[in-house]
Enzyme design. Structure first.
Site, short mmCIF file in Angstrom:
data_model
loop_
_atom_site.label_atom_id
_atom_site.label_comp_id
_atom_site.label_asym_id
_atom_site.label_seq_id
_atom_site.Cartn_x
_atom_site.Cartn_y
_atom_site.Cartn_z
N LYS A 117 0.81 -1.22 0.00
CA LYS A 117 0.00 0.00 0.00
C LYS A 117 0.84 1.27 0.00
CE LYS A 117 -4.34 -1.65 1.90
NZ LYS A 117 -5.31 -1.59 2.98
N LYS A 201 -4.98 -9.61 -6.85
CA LYS A 201 -6.19 -9.71 -6.02
C LYS A 201 -7.26 -8.72 -6.50
CE LYS A 201 -6.17 -7.75 -1.99
NZ LYS A 201 -5.85 -7.29 -0.64
N LYS A 204 -10.52 -2.94 -4.12
CA LYS A 204 -11.24 -1.67 -4.24
C LYS A 204 -10.36 -0.59 -4.85
CE LYS A 204 -13.49 -2.32 0.19
NZ LYS A 204 -13.07 -2.17 1.58
P1 TYM Z 1 -10.81 -4.94 3.74
O1 TYM Z 1 -11.74 -3.82 3.98
O2 TYM Z 1 -9.67 -4.73 2.81
O3 TYM Z 1 -11.58 -6.21 3.25
C1 TYM Z 1 -12.70 -6.69 3.98
C2 TYM Z 1 -12.71 -8.20 3.93
O4 TYM Z 1 -12.76 -8.67 2.60
C3 TYM Z 1 -11.70 -9.60 2.37
N1 TYM Z 1 -11.21 -9.44 0.99
C4 TYM Z 1 -11.13 -10.44 0.11
N2 TYM Z 1 -11.43 -11.75 0.21
C5 TYM Z 1 -11.24 -12.52 -0.89
N3 TYM Z 1 -10.78 -12.01 -2.08
C6 TYM Z 1 -10.47 -10.72 -2.21
N4 TYM Z 1 -10.04 -10.25 -3.38
C7 TYM Z 1 -10.63 -9.87 -1.09
N5 TYM Z 1 -10.44 -8.53 -0.87
C8 TYM Z 1 -10.79 -8.30 0.40
C9 TYM Z 1 -10.62 -9.22 3.38
O5 TYM Z 1 -9.76 -10.30 3.65
C10 TYM Z 1 -11.46 -8.83 4.57
O6 TYM Z 1 -11.83 -9.96 5.32
N6 TYM Z 1 -7.85 -5.04 7.70
C11 TYM Z 1 -9.15 -5.40 7.24
C12 TYM Z 1 -10.28 -4.79 8.02
C13 TYM Z 1 -10.21 -4.95 9.50
C14 TYM Z 1 -10.50 -6.15 10.20
C15 TYM Z 1 -10.38 -5.82 11.57
C16 TYM Z 1 -10.87 -7.43 9.81
C17 TYM Z 1 -9.91 -4.00 10.41
N7 TYM Z 1 -10.01 -4.51 11.64
C18 TYM Z 1 -10.57 -6.76 12.56
C19 TYM Z 1 -11.07 -8.38 10.81
C20 TYM Z 1 -10.92 -8.04 12.17
C21 TYM Z 1 -9.29 -4.93 5.81
O7 TYM Z 1 -8.63 -4.02 5.37
O8 TYM Z 1 -10.25 -5.49 5.14
#
Ligand code: TYM
Length: 338
Positions: A117, A201, A204
């Site tokens: 990132k 991957k 967004k």
């Molecule tokens: P974020 O917002 O990037 O993504 C949210 C969730 O979607 C999953 N994900 C995917 N799964 C499969 N294929 C993909 N291409 C893909 N892109 C995203 C992510 O693995 C995630 O589960 N750090 C986290 C948010 C967070 C969090 C937490 C999660 C903050 N605090 C505490 C669990 C527990 C994140 O950026 O997710």
């Protein structure tokens, strides 16, 4: 001591959610509600760590409501399961500060997501982006959550949360104070790939909107994105061994299997030897059938933003009722006078 099972997970309110978020995480959350108590968070404090959510208050607020609507539209029941935004539960930030002092620089230096990132200009990234996984550990542990359903890309962050929990327990003389939270990475689409490049991957932040299917895309857009999805010139494989070095074919088959809730081998057998054009039509139909009701319900919910804000407020107060006594104990352990 064994900790009471509790699920916590969250998503960032930046841009709209996509099929990867749905299949990798959200779909599993809905199922886990049947198995254990859950808490689902909209991680607005994480969203301001990068340009996408920073300095745009109206867009961020709208995005928080959209993500909340997506959780509910996908099947999270806000009566049963608190849904809240991190910014309304100050204990997340409080615990994150303590954890900033528990975590070591060397641990954070290993985080691959920060490297991706921050890109070439690491010195221009916010400090928040660097300590992002520490806040994530606090999100989980401030409730002593034991299970964290996420996509594969969050695995390293979960390992860090486990290390932080263990070091806190050790350094503050409380062997079982925090649990070792377990990542729950299940299904055939734990890592959904870009429709334009099967080695990247679905994300967004990808500049190309054609690379992803957004939960807000209409039927026509979904069909056109799938039709244009990159594939290779061969027909569909007859076995999973033939998927080697065919990342685009593998990705589309994984998506199909996850949406159809079928075993991937069964899907391979169903389409073996066929051309991609027919398979893509079937995949587009299936995707529309699964996403359209979610999309429609999201739009209905977003018609009443006041109601969404009420859900978040009530979720936050239920979440705080769990977090406050845990945070009080943390302060006592650390030695803060209160
Ligand atoms: P974020 O917002 O990037 O993504 C949210 C969730 O979607 C999953 N994900 C995917 N799964 C499969 N294929 C993909 N291409 C893909 N892109 C995203 C992510 O693995 C995630 O589960 N750090 C986290 C948010 C967070 C969090 C937490 C999660 C903050 N605090 C505490 C669990 C527990 C994140 O950026 O997710």
């Amino acid at each position: 001591m064994t900790h009471t099972p509790l699920v916590l997970s969250g998503m960032q309110p930046t841009n709209t959610l996509h099929l990867g978020n749905y299949l990798g995480a959200l779909k599993n959350w809905v199922r886990m509600q049947e198995e254990m108590p859950c808490l689902f968070c909209v991680v607005d404090m994480h969203a301001i760590t990068a340009d996408a959510g920073y300095g745009k208050p109206a867009e961020l607020a709208q995005s928080i409501r959209e993500v909340t609507a997506a959780y509910i539209a996908a099947g999270v029941d806000p009566k049963r399961t608190p849904i809240f935004n991190q910014g309304q539960v100050p204990e997340h930030a409080e615990l994150a500060w303590v954890f900033n002092c528990v975590a070591r620089l060397g641990w954070l230096d290993r985080m691959t997501q920060f490297k991706e990132k921050s890109g070439k200009h690491k010195e221009r990234a916010s400090v928040g982006l660097y300590t992002y996984p520490v806040l994530m550990a606090a999100d989980i542990l401030v409730y002593r959550a034991t299970h964290v359903p996420v996509g594969e890309d969050q695995k390293q962050h979960l390992e860090l949360a486990r290390d932080i929990a263990a070091k806190f327990n050790n350094d503050f003389g409380a062997p079982d104070f925090f649990p070792q939270p377990e990542p729950v990475i299940t299904g055939t689409a734990t890592r959904v790939m870009s429709l334009r490049d099967g080695t990247k991957k679905m994300s967004k932040s990808d500049e190309s909107d054609a690379s992803r299917i957004n939960l807000t895309d209409d039927a026509e857009t979904i069909a056109s994105k799938i039709k244009r999805a990159k594939t290779d010139p061969l027909p569909l494989p007859a076995s999973k061994d033939e998927l080697k070095d065919r990342p685009e074919a593998e990705n589309l088959l994984n998506i199909y299997a996850a949406l159809a809730e079928q075993d991937r081998d069964a899907v391979i057998a169903q389409f073996a030897g066929q051309q991609f054009s027919g398979f893509k039509t079937a995949l587009a139909d299936l995707t529309v059938a699964r996403l359209e009701p979610i999309n429609k319900e999201m739009r209905r919910l977003l018609g009443d933003p006041g109601e969404i804000d009420n859900i978040l407020r009530s979720g936050a107060s239920r979440a705080r009722a769990i977090a406050t006594p845990i945070m009080d104990e943390v302060k006592k352990r650390v030695g803060f006078i209160s």
